[in-house]
Design a protein around this motif. Structure first.
Motif, PDB file in Angstrom:
ATOM      1  N   UNK A   1       7.729  45.349   8.335  1.00 15.64           N
ATOM      2  CA  UNK A   1       6.974  44.090   8.391  1.00 15.64           C
ATOM      3  C   UNK A   1       6.475  43.716   7.000  1.00 15.64           C
ATOM      4  N   UNK A   2       5.996  44.721   6.261  1.00 12.61           N
ATOM      5  CA  UNK A   2       5.538  44.465   4.889  1.00 12.61           C
ATOM      6  C   UNK A   2       6.702  43.975   4.029  1.00 12.61           C
ATOM      7  N   UNK A   3       7.870  44.598   4.194  1.00 11.62           N
ATOM      8  CA  UNK A   3       9.048  44.174   3.417  1.00 11.62           C
ATOM      9  C   UNK A   3       9.436  42.737   3.764  1.00 11.62           C
ATOM     10  N   UNK A   4       9.441  42.428   5.058  1.00  6.76           N
ATOM     11  CA  UNK A   4       9.797  41.065   5.485  1.00  6.76           C
ATOM     12  C   UNK A   4       8.794  40.045   4.961  1.00  6.76           C
ATOM     13  N   UNK A   5       7.512  40.370   5.074  1.00  9.74           N
ATOM     14  CA  UNK A   5       6.484  39.445   4.601  1.00  9.74           C
ATOM     15  C   UNK A   5       6.596  39.231   3.088  1.00  9.74           C
ATOM     16  N   UNK A   6       6.874  40.312   2.378  1.00  8.13           N
ATOM     17  CA  UNK A   6       7.066  40.208   0.932  1.00  8.13           C
ATOM     18  C   UNK A   6       8.222  39.270   0.601  1.00  8.13           C
ATOM     19  N   UNK A   7       9.319  39.387   1.340  1.00  3.63           N
ATOM     20  CA  UNK A   7      10.471  38.527   1.066  1.00  3.63           C
ATOM     21  C   UNK A   7      10.192  37.073   1.455  1.00  3.63           C
ATOM     22  N   UNK A   8       9.438  36.866   2.527  1.00  2.84           N
ATOM     23  CA  UNK A   8       9.042  35.499   2.897  1.00  2.84           C
ATOM     24  C   UNK A   8       8.186  34.896   1.775  1.00  2.84           C
ATOM     25  N   UNK A   9       7.265  35.695   1.262  1.00  3.11           N
ATOM     26  CA  UNK A   9       6.409  35.221   0.168  1.00  3.11           C
ATOM     27  C   UNK A   9       7.226  34.962  -1.093  1.00  3.11           C
ATOM     28  N   UNK A  10       8.199  35.806  -1.359  1.00  2.66           N
ATOM     29  CA  UNK A  10       9.050  35.607  -2.540  1.00  2.66           C
ATOM     30  C   UNK A  10       9.829  34.307  -2.421  1.00  2.66           C
ATOM     31  N   UNK A  11      10.352  34.039  -1.221  1.00  4.74           N
ATOM     32  CA  UNK A  11      11.078  32.780  -1.004  1.00  4.74           C
ATOM     33  C   UNK A  11      10.144  31.585  -1.139  1.00  4.74           C
TER      34      UNK A  11
END
Ligand code: MG
Length: 92
Positions: free
Chosen positions: A53-63
């Motif tokens: 979940x942390x990885x996914x949220x990080x990638x959403x934030x990066x996008x």
């Protein structure tokens, strides 16, 4: 720390690298992380679910940072001020 501050700090730390990587690469990494999350959920591995979940949220934030869009404001507008759950087609 608020979401907007976390996003700003992620932007300061990763935006240069993310800019070179490009949006499609970031999206591909997000899908990879979503796949890892799916596997963790399928296995009911709570520690892994937390990690992914942390990885996914990080990638959403990066996008979001890549496209310079404000997601905190949109989250509040879409999910707190409104309630779209009545329009969801939930399994019965
Ligand atoms: Mg991962």
């Amino acid at each position: 720390m608020e979401l907007s501050e976390i996003m700003l700090r992620i932007k300061e730390k990763y935006h240069e690298t993310d800019s070179k990587s490009g949006a499609l690469f970031l999206l591909a990494v997000f899908f990879e992380e979503a796949g890892e999350l799916a596997e963790a959920v399928r296995k009911s591995e709570v520690d892994s679910v937390r990690e992914e979940l942390a990885d996914c949220l990080f990638m959403v934030m990066s996008l979001a940072n890549y496209f310079e869009v404000e997601i905190e404001e949109k989250l509040i507008e879409k999910y707190l001020k409104d309630d779209p759950s009545s329009r969801w087609d939930l399994p019965s």
